[in-house]
Design a protein around this motif. Structure first.
Motif, PDB file in Angstrom:
ATOM      1  N   HIS A 122       1.226   2.202  -8.992  1.00 15.68           N
ATOM      2  CA  HIS A 122      -0.057   2.807  -8.628  1.00 15.68           C
ATOM      3  C   HIS A 122      -1.224   2.154  -9.366  1.00 15.68           C
ATOM      4  O   HIS A 122      -2.368   2.258  -8.947  1.00 15.68           O
ATOM      5  CB  HIS A 122      -0.030   4.316  -8.898  1.00 15.68           C
ATOM      6  CG  HIS A 122       0.155   4.669 -10.341  1.00 15.68           C
ATOM      7  ND1 HIS A 122       1.384   4.609 -10.965  1.00 15.68           N
ATOM      8  CD2 HIS A 122      -0.739   5.042 -11.275  1.00 15.68           C
ATOM      9  CE1 HIS A 122       1.241   4.948 -12.237  1.00 15.68           C
ATOM     10  NE2 HIS A 122      -0.041   5.219 -12.449  1.00 15.68           N
ATOM     11  N   LYS A 123      -0.938   1.420 -10.445  1.00 18.34           N
ATOM     12  CA  LYS A 123      -1.978   0.727 -11.216  1.00 18.34           C
ATOM     13  C   LYS A 123      -2.308  -0.655 -10.654  1.00 18.34           C
ATOM     14  O   LYS A 123      -3.281  -1.275 -11.087  1.00 18.34           O
ATOM     15  CB  LYS A 123      -1.541   0.569 -12.670  1.00 18.34           C
ATOM     16  CG  LYS A 123      -1.345   1.880 -13.400  1.00 18.34           C
ATOM     17  CD  LYS A 123      -0.842   1.624 -14.801  1.00 18.34           C
ATOM     18  CE  LYS A 123      -0.506   2.916 -15.512  1.00 18.34           C
ATOM     19  NZ  LYS A 123       0.068   2.645 -16.843  1.00 18.34           N
ATOM     20  N   LEU A 124      -1.501  -1.128  -9.721  1.00 15.67           N
ATOM     21  CA  LEU A 124      -1.727  -2.449  -9.128  1.00 15.67           C
ATOM     22  C   LEU A 124      -3.055  -2.424  -8.373  1.00 15.67           C
ATOM     23  O   LEU A 124      -3.247  -1.625  -7.467  1.00 15.67           O
ATOM     24  CB  LEU A 124      -0.578  -2.817  -8.178  1.00 15.67           C
ATOM     25  CG  LEU A 124      -0.683  -4.149  -7.453  1.00 15.67           C
ATOM     26  CD1 LEU A 124      -0.616  -5.308  -8.444  1.00 15.67           C
ATOM     27  CD2 LEU A 124       0.458  -4.269  -6.437  1.00 15.67           C
ATOM     28  N   ARG A 125      -3.964  -3.308  -8.773  1.00 17.85           N
ATOM     29  CA  ARG A 125      -5.309  -3.306  -8.179  1.00 17.85           C
ATOM     30  C   ARG A 125      -5.338  -3.974  -6.807  1.00 17.85           C
ATOM     31  O   ARG A 125      -5.860  -3.420  -5.858  1.00 17.85           O
ATOM     32  CB  ARG A 125      -6.289  -4.006  -9.110  1.00 17.85           C
ATOM     33  CG  ARG A 125      -6.555  -3.212 -10.354  1.00 17.85           C
ATOM     34  CD  ARG A 125      -7.592  -3.894 -11.225  1.00 17.85           C
ATOM     35  NE  ARG A 125      -7.327  -3.510 -12.610  1.00 17.85           N
ATOM     36  CZ  ARG A 125      -7.332  -4.333 -13.615  1.00 17.85           C
ATOM     37  NH1 ARG A 125      -7.621  -5.587 -13.448  1.00 17.85           N
ATOM     38  NH2 ARG A 125      -7.060  -3.901 -14.827  1.00 17.85           N
ATOM     39  N   ALA A 126      -4.793  -5.186  -6.717  1.00 20.46           N
ATOM     40  CA  ALA A 126      -4.865  -5.949  -5.467  1.00 20.46           C
ATOM     41  C   ALA A 126      -3.481  -6.058  -4.850  1.00 20.46           C
ATOM     42  O   ALA A 126      -2.557  -6.572  -5.485  1.00 20.46           O
ATOM     43  CB  ALA A 126      -5.439  -7.336  -5.736  1.00 20.46           C
ATOM     44  N   GLU A 127      -3.349  -5.597  -3.629  1.00 19.11           N
ATOM     45  CA  GLU A 127      -2.049  -5.630  -2.954  1.00 19.11           C
ATOM     46  C   GLU A 127      -1.491  -7.049  -2.863  1.00 19.11           C
ATOM     47  O   GLU A 127      -0.291  -7.258  -2.953  1.00 19.11           O
ATOM     48  CB  GLU A 127      -2.148  -5.025  -1.541  1.00 19.11           C
ATOM     49  CG  GLU A 127      -2.197  -3.516  -1.501  1.00 19.11           C
ATOM     50  CD  GLU A 127      -3.617  -2.969  -1.625  1.00 19.11           C
ATOM     51  OE1 GLU A 127      -4.589  -3.753  -1.566  1.00 19.11           O
ATOM     52  OE2 GLU A 127      -3.743  -1.738  -1.798  1.00 19.11           O
ATOM     53  N   GLU A 128      -2.379  -8.032  -2.697  1.00 26.02           N
ATOM     54  CA  GLU A 128      -1.943  -9.424  -2.557  1.00 26.02           C
ATOM     55  C   GLU A 128      -1.291  -9.937  -3.839  1.00 26.02           C
ATOM     56  O   GLU A 128      -0.583 -10.937  -3.826  1.00 26.02           O
ATOM     57  CB  GLU A 128      -3.123 -10.357  -2.234  1.00 26.02           C
ATOM     58  CG  GLU A 128      -3.974  -9.941  -1.069  1.00 26.02           C
ATOM     59  CD  GLU A 128      -5.010  -8.864  -1.432  1.00 26.02           C
ATOM     60  OE1 GLU A 128      -5.529  -8.838  -2.557  1.00 26.02           O
ATOM     61  OE2 GLU A 128      -5.277  -8.031  -0.555  1.00 26.02           O
ATOM     62  N   ALA A 129      -1.525  -9.278  -4.951  1.00 30.10           N
ATOM     63  CA  ALA A 129      -1.040  -9.739  -6.253  1.00 30.10           C
ATOM     64  C   ALA A 129       0.346  -9.194  -6.593  1.00 30.10           C
ATOM     65  O   ALA A 129       0.852  -9.445  -7.688  1.00 30.10           O
ATOM     66  CB  ALA A 129      -2.028  -9.340  -7.337  1.00 30.10           C
ATOM     67  N   PHE A 130       0.984  -8.475  -5.686  1.00 27.11           N
ATOM     68  CA  PHE A 130       2.257  -7.825  -5.999  1.00 27.11           C
ATOM     69  C   PHE A 130       3.292  -8.803  -6.544  1.00 27.11           C
ATOM     70  O   PHE A 130       3.901  -8.559  -7.583  1.00 27.11           O
ATOM     71  CB  PHE A 130       2.818  -7.111  -4.755  1.00 27.11           C
ATOM     72  CG  PHE A 130       4.172  -6.500  -4.997  1.00 27.11           C
ATOM     73  CD1 PHE A 130       4.287  -5.311  -5.699  1.00 27.11           C
ATOM     74  CD2 PHE A 130       5.332  -7.112  -4.542  1.00 27.11           C
ATOM     75  CE1 PHE A 130       5.533  -4.741  -5.941  1.00 27.11           C
ATOM     76  CE2 PHE A 130       6.574  -6.562  -4.776  1.00 27.11           C
ATOM     77  CZ  PHE A 130       6.675  -5.373  -5.470  1.00 27.11           C
TER      78      PHE A 130
ATOM     79  N   ARG B  34       0.840  -1.215   0.000  1.00 23.43           N
ATOM     80  CA  ARG B  34       0.000   0.000   0.000  1.00 23.43           C
ATOM     81  C   ARG B  34       0.867   1.254   0.000  1.00 23.43           C
ATOM     82  O   ARG B  34       0.599   2.202  -0.744  1.00 23.43           O
ATOM     83  CB  ARG B  34      -0.929   0.010   1.217  1.00 23.43           C
ATOM     84  CG  ARG B  34      -2.131  -0.857   1.050  1.00 23.43           C
ATOM     85  CD  ARG B  34      -3.132  -0.736   2.197  1.00 23.43           C
ATOM     86  NE  ARG B  34      -3.878  -1.963   2.261  1.00 23.43           N
ATOM     87  CZ  ARG B  34      -3.736  -2.905   3.181  1.00 23.43           C
ATOM     88  NH1 ARG B  34      -2.899  -2.734   4.183  1.00 23.43           N
ATOM     89  NH2 ARG B  34      -4.442  -4.014   3.127  1.00 23.43           N
ATOM     90  N   ALA B  35       1.899   1.247   0.829  1.00 24.85           N
ATOM     91  CA  ALA B  35       2.793   2.407   0.895  1.00 24.85           C
ATOM     92  C   ALA B  35       3.516   2.597  -0.443  1.00 24.85           C
ATOM     93  O   ALA B  35       3.653   3.724  -0.931  1.00 24.85           O
ATOM     94  CB  ALA B  35       3.803   2.227   2.029  1.00 24.85           C
ATOM     95  N   ALA B  36       3.960   1.505  -1.033  1.00 27.81           N
ATOM     96  CA  ALA B  36       4.655   1.587  -2.324  1.00 27.81           C
ATOM     97  C   ALA B  36       3.723   2.155  -3.400  1.00 27.81           C
ATOM     98  O   ALA B  36       4.158   2.921  -4.262  1.00 27.81           O
ATOM     99  CB  ALA B  36       5.176   0.206  -2.730  1.00 27.81           C
TER     100      ALA B  36
END
Length: 175
Positions: A60-68, A9-11
């Motif tokens: 910033h386009k990443l929708r789900a944090e779990e998917a990083f 989230r911070a990233a």
């Protein structure tokens, strides 16, 4: 896991330190994946660097944090595929001096590891990509099929054939 999601989230909000911590956690896996695909430590480092730069620019386009993690591997896969296309136009042999970069401490006989790597390198590029995506990056057959624009059953059969080839070659070399 909460710490991990907080870092993502911070990233996403352009926190460089948070992104750097996330990168540190997966660098070794990214690098190992790229080396197995590209067979060249320098090109693997370049591919990882390019993937990380692209990821930071578009996190910033990443929708789900779990998917990083999966998202990072998708970006790296695309970079590796481009490098493989470049290789098709090169006339020089790729370096195979990878033992020092791939040997994890305490993972068995170094000679066996080198032999397995050599057998892996003998596979066609697409089979290497499928095996690496599954074994090193943890992708499912469905995810690999989407990434490579293939049928899911084709991915499974190519993976099965590649593993069978490796096993046959391994058995043959052990005799």
């Amino acid at each position: 896991m909460d710490r991990y999601l907080e870092l993502v989230r911070a990233a996403k909000h352009r926190d460089i330190d948070a992104f750097a911590k996330l990168y540190q956690e997966i660098y070794e896996d990214l690098y190992r994946f790229a080396v197995y695909i590209l067979k060249n430590p320098v090109d693997a480092q370049d591919a990882v660097s390019e993937a990380v730069a692209d990821a930071f620019a578009s996190i910033h386009k990443l929708r789900a944090e779990e998917a990083f993690r999966g998202w990072m591997f998708r970006i790296l896969s695309a970079k590796c595929k481009r490098k493989l296309k470049e290789y098709a136009h090169k006339t020089v042999e790729l370096s195979q001096e990878l033992s020092e970069h791939l040997t994890a401490p305490g993972t068995g006989d170094i000679a066996e590891q080198a032999q397995i790597r050599m057998l892996f390198w003998e596979l066609p590029p697409q089979e290497r990509m499928i095996l690496a995506m599954h074994l090193f990056a943890g992708y499912t057959s469905r995810e690999i099929a989407r990434q490579l624009h293939m049928n899911e059953n084709t991915v499974r059969s190519k993976e099965s054939r590649a593993l069978k080839k490796l096993k046959e070659q391994w058995t043959k070399n052990q005799l």
